[in-house]
Design a protein around this motif. Structure first.
Motif, PDB file in Angstrom:
ATOM      1  N   LEU A   1       0.827  -1.206   0.000  1.00  0.00           N
ATOM      2  CA  LEU A   1       0.000   0.000   0.000  1.00  0.00           C
ATOM      3  C   LEU A   1       0.859   1.252   0.000  1.00  0.00           C
ATOM      4  O   LEU A   1       0.581   2.216  -0.736  1.00  0.00           O
ATOM      5  CB  LEU A   1      -0.929  -0.011   1.215  1.00  0.00           C
ATOM      6  N   LEU A   2       1.901   1.247   0.815  1.00  0.00           N
ATOM      7  CA  LEU A   2       2.799   2.398   0.847  1.00  0.00           C
ATOM      8  C   LEU A   2       3.530   2.554  -0.478  1.00  0.00           C
ATOM      9  O   LEU A   2       3.674   3.669  -1.002  1.00  0.00           O
ATOM     10  CB  LEU A   2       3.803   2.251   1.999  1.00  0.00           C
ATOM     11  N   GLY A   3       3.995   1.441  -1.038  1.00  0.00           N
ATOM     12  CA  GLY A   3       4.674   1.500  -2.331  1.00  0.00           C
ATOM     13  C   GLY A   3       3.767   1.993  -3.433  1.00  0.00           C
ATOM     14  O   GLY A   3       4.181   2.779  -4.297  1.00  0.00           O
TER      15      GLY A   3
ATOM     16  N   THR B   1      16.522   6.040  11.006  1.00  0.00           N
ATOM     17  CA  THR B   1      17.381   4.853  11.106  1.00  0.00           C
ATOM     18  C   THR B   1      17.686   4.516  12.559  1.00  0.00           C
ATOM     19  O   THR B   1      17.703   3.343  12.948  1.00  0.00           O
ATOM     20  CB  THR B   1      18.691   5.087  10.333  1.00  0.00           C
ATOM     21  N   THR B   2      17.934   5.532  13.381  1.00  0.00           N
ATOM     22  CA  THR B   2      18.217   5.289  14.795  1.00  0.00           C
ATOM     23  C   THR B   2      17.024   4.654  15.503  1.00  0.00           C
ATOM     24  O   THR B   2      17.188   3.779  16.353  1.00  0.00           O
ATOM     25  CB  THR B   2      18.585   6.614  15.488  1.00  0.00           C
ATOM     26  N   LEU B   3      15.820   5.081  15.129  1.00  0.00           N
ATOM     27  CA  LEU B   3      14.626   4.572  15.809  1.00  0.00           C
ATOM     28  C   LEU B   3      14.131   3.259  15.209  1.00  0.00           C
ATOM     29  O   LEU B   3      13.832   2.305  15.946  1.00  0.00           O
ATOM     30  CB  LEU B   3      13.506   5.615  15.736  1.00  0.00           C
ATOM     31  N   TRP B   4      14.037   3.194  13.882  1.00  0.00           N
ATOM     32  CA  TRP B   4      13.370   2.057  13.220  1.00  0.00           C
ATOM     33  C   TRP B   4      14.258   1.327  12.222  1.00  0.00           C
ATOM     34  O   TRP B   4      13.756   0.587  11.382  1.00  0.00           O
ATOM     35  CB  TRP B   4      12.099   2.533  12.519  1.00  0.00           C
ATOM     36  N   GLY B   5      15.540   1.503  12.291  1.00  0.00           N
ATOM     37  CA  GLY B   5      16.440   0.748  11.431  1.00  0.00           C
ATOM     38  C   GLY B   5      16.286   1.113   9.958  1.00  0.00           C
ATOM     39  O   GLY B   5      16.051   2.260   9.603  1.00  0.00           O
ATOM     40  N   ARG B   6      16.376   0.109   9.095  1.00  0.00           N
ATOM     41  CA  ARG B   6      16.384   0.347   7.649  1.00  0.00           C
ATOM     42  C   ARG B   6      14.976   0.275   7.038  1.00  0.00           C
ATOM     43  O   ARG B   6      14.773  -0.341   5.991  1.00  0.00           O
ATOM     44  CB  ARG B   6      17.311  -0.657   6.964  1.00  0.00           C
ATOM     45  N   VAL B   7      14.016   0.926   7.678  1.00  0.00           N
ATOM     46  CA  VAL B   7      12.667   0.942   7.109  1.00  0.00           C
ATOM     47  C   VAL B   7      12.645   1.707   5.789  1.00  0.00           C
ATOM     48  O   VAL B   7      11.800   1.450   4.927  1.00  0.00           O
ATOM     49  CB  VAL B   7      11.651   1.543   8.096  1.00  0.00           C
ATOM     50  N   TRP B   8      13.566   2.676   5.640  1.00  0.00           N
ATOM     51  CA  TRP B   8      13.652   3.381   4.356  1.00  0.00           C
ATOM     52  C   TRP B   8      13.947   2.395   3.244  1.00  0.00           C
ATOM     53  O   TRP B   8      13.309   2.419   2.190  1.00  0.00           O
ATOM     54  CB  TRP B   8      14.732   4.461   4.415  1.00  0.00           C
ATOM     55  N   CYS B   9      14.907   1.498   3.479  1.00  0.00           N
ATOM     56  CA  CYS B   9      15.292   0.526   2.450  1.00  0.00           C
ATOM     57  C   CYS B   9      14.141  -0.426   2.137  1.00  0.00           C
ATOM     58  O   CYS B   9      13.883  -0.740   0.973  1.00  0.00           O
ATOM     59  CB  CYS B   9      16.513  -0.264   2.906  1.00  0.00           C
ATOM     60  N   GLY B  10      13.469  -0.900   3.151  1.00  0.00           N
ATOM     61  CA  GLY B  10      12.459  -1.929   2.942  1.00  0.00           C
ATOM     62  C   GLY B  10      11.123  -1.426   2.442  1.00  0.00           C
ATOM     63  O   GLY B  10      10.390  -2.173   1.798  1.00  0.00           O
TER      64      GLY B  10
ATOM     65  N   PHE C   1      10.406  -4.845  -6.463  1.00  0.00           N
ATOM     66  CA  PHE C   1       9.198  -5.613  -6.161  1.00  0.00           C
ATOM     67  C   PHE C   1       8.187  -5.515  -7.308  1.00  0.00           C
ATOM     68  O   PHE C   1       7.446  -6.476  -7.569  1.00  0.00           O
ATOM     69  CB  PHE C   1       8.577  -5.133  -4.850  1.00  0.00           C
ATOM     70  N   ILE C   2       8.132  -4.369  -7.995  1.00  0.00           N
ATOM     71  CA  ILE C   2       7.245  -4.251  -9.161  1.00  0.00           C
ATOM     72  C   ILE C   2       7.693  -5.204 -10.263  1.00  0.00           C
ATOM     73  O   ILE C   2       6.884  -5.919 -10.876  1.00  0.00           O
ATOM     74  CB  ILE C   2       7.223  -2.797  -9.670  1.00  0.00           C
TER      75      ILE C   2
ATOM     76  N   ILE D   1      17.256  -5.582   4.529  1.00  0.00           N
ATOM     77  CA  ILE D   1      16.693  -4.271   4.200  1.00  0.00           C
ATOM     78  C   ILE D   1      15.406  -3.988   4.985  1.00  0.00           C
ATOM     79  O   ILE D   1      14.699  -3.026   4.681  1.00  0.00           O
ATOM     80  CB  ILE D   1      16.424  -4.151   2.690  1.00  0.00           C
ATOM     81  N   ASN D   2      15.102  -4.815   5.977  1.00  0.00           N
ATOM     82  CA  ASN D   2      13.930  -4.590   6.841  1.00  0.00           C
ATOM     83  C   ASN D   2      12.619  -4.527   6.059  1.00  0.00           C
ATOM     84  O   ASN D   2      11.723  -3.754   6.398  1.00  0.00           O
ATOM     85  CB  ASN D   2      14.105  -3.294   7.653  1.00  0.00           C
TER      86      ASN D   2
END
Length: 476
Positions: free
Chosen positions: A51-53, A113-122, A132-133, A301-302
């Motif tokens: 959904l976010l993607g 990144t400090t709070l939630w790790g590599r959520v940007w990557c994933g 993924f597309i 990549i989380n």
């Protein structure tokens, strides 16, 4: 987790020939040249990521088509050195605003990144989204993971050729749409689409579209995890922002070990086993091909695909979920995660300060620029009245997006004869250059170099004003 490597002894007749070293049985590590067949997975994390993607992809595709005040809302015109972002137009003179934007983005990434790790990557990285597309098209055309593996192993036939061609055509079409949209942020997108398909676009536009088409096709179709594990620098320095309270995708080793297969109705405690049934689904759904059970790895990549795969298995086995979950190292050790800590508070405070400076810079920005250049061919001259004249070029930039009328004034001495337009109407975003002449009676000149001031102000808004100093040369 240390892994043993089996090494085969060389036969006597193989002296001088290369020896292939095989990884130990059960190893999940992949060489850069290996093909990773990613298994499809469904679950709450995958749904949220899709959904976010989808939202970010729609935003990327639609933004350059929006109009604001009759013009393209977002246009980063590099050739004209002008960035238009809705009601804000940035020029090279507004470098500080661009610098603030980059610094705010950097510290926002550090804080996340400090709070939630590599959520940007994933979840939000373009490389991950487009990969993924491309994988979705691959699954729809070539089938499931097992079907794709069998398809690649069998010899080429009509069905295999058709599926391969169809897949790459779909990839290229997505890559072409991506490239056209991306280039559309830097030029008129409506004109670009029309001229490109009519083969009338310029060399720079055509070359840029072809380049970004091939780059997207290569990155998302062929390189995929190589971009994340070997090229992207983010994975290398992320450890500097991680600590025990950073949320990561982690496997609960205390609960899962020792792992092993068992029947659904068998009691794992009676068998001396943990909750992990060693099905390897977490490895099969991983886009970078790692085994999360080996601990935190820079390749992760989380994306959370392994969480959904494991939760589905736990549900079928009747075990509690979250054997693999978004958690912290401190929580796995039995402690309580600390959200407010020195590192997160420091990054948050820096982000607030930089954001405030960015907002203040934009609010107090004067949408007017004035440059004064003396005529270097003639330092000064004497006119028929005996006055000393200096010639100047006034370069006036209306940095707003609306037309306005500006007043020109000269000051510095009581007696100044100004020859040039006193009022100018300049369109929004226009650069207007006008030659003017300043004449002064030699009687009022007491030095060979006198400082004078040119002031340009808006007729409709008294707060929009620019004053630039220049020098007046004479014989004295």
């Amino acid at each position: 987790m240390q892994q043993n490597i089996e090494v085969k002894d060389k036969a006597p007749d193989s002296v001088g020939k290369p020896v292939k070293i095989q990884p130990a049985k059960g190893s999940t590590q992949h060489a850069p040249t290996d093909r990773i067949y990613v298994r499809d997975v469904k679950g709450r994390v995958e749904t949220a990521r899709r959904l976010l993607g989808f939202a970010l992809m729609a935003l990327f595709l639609l933004l350059p088509w929006l109009t604001y005040q009759g013009e393209q809302a977002i246009l980063l015109n590099i050739l004209d050195q002008r960035f238009r972002i809705f009601g804000l137009t940035l020029w090279p003179q507004d470098l500080t605003i661009l610098a603030w934007i980059f610094m705010v983005s950097a510290f926002a990434l550090f804080l996340v990144t400090t709070l939630w790790g590599r959520v940007w990557c994933g979840f939000t990285c373009p490389q991950t989204t487009w990969t993924f597309i491309f994988m979705w098209f691959e699954r729809k055309i070539e089938g499931s993971r097992h079907q794709r593996m069998k398809l690649d192993q069998r010899p080429m036939d009509a069905d295999k050729a058709m599926r391969k061609v169809l897949k790459h055509v779909a990839w290229l079409l997505v890559a072409l749409l991506t490239a056209l949209t991306f280039v559309g942020y830097f030029t008129d997108i409506r004109q670009l689409f029309g001229e490109f398909f009519l083969l009338q676009s310029g060399a720079w536009a055509t070359g840029s579209v072809i380049f970004f088409t091939l780059a997207t096709y290569g990155n998302a179709g062929w390189m995929r995890e190589i971009m994340c594990t070997h090229i992207c620098p983010y994975a290398r320095f992320q450890s500097a922002m991680f600590d025990k309270d950073t949320f990561i995708v982690a496997y609960d080793e205390k609960r899962g070990e020792p792992r092993g297969p068992r029947g659904r109705k068998q009691d794992p405690r009676a068998l001396g086993l943990g909750d992990c049934i060693d099905c390897n689904l977490c490895v099969q759904v991983c886009p970078t091909g790692i085994d999360i059970r080996n601990g935190l790895q820079y390749e992760c990549i989380n994306c959370g695909a392994c969480i959904d795969a494991c939760d589905n298995v736990m549900e079928k086995m009747g075990y509690p979920k979250k054997l693999i979950s978004f958690t912290t190292e401190r929580r796995l050790e039995g402690g309580k995660t600390k959200v407010f800590r020195l590192k997160s508070v420091g990054y948050g405070a820096a982000l607030l300060v930089l954001t405030a400076l960015l907002v203040l810079d934009i609010l107090f920005r004067v949408p007017l620029e004035l440059d004064v250049v003396r005529d270097r061919n003639t330092l000064f001259r004497e006119n028929q009245q005996g006055f000393i004249e200096n010639v100047y070029q006034l370069r006036i930039i209306n940095k707003s997006q609306q037309a306005d009328t500006f007043r020109i004034e000269v000051s510095g001495l009581d007696e100044i004869d100004y020859m040039g337009p006193t009022e100018l109407r300049i369109e929004g975003g226009e650069v207007y250059t006008v030659p003017v002449t300043v004449a002064i009676d030699p009687y009022f000149l007491d030095a060979s170099l006198i400082e004078i001031r040119f002031t340009v102000s808006s007729v409709s808004d008294s707060e929009v004003e620019r004053t630039t100093q220049s020098n007046f040369l004479s014989t004295r």
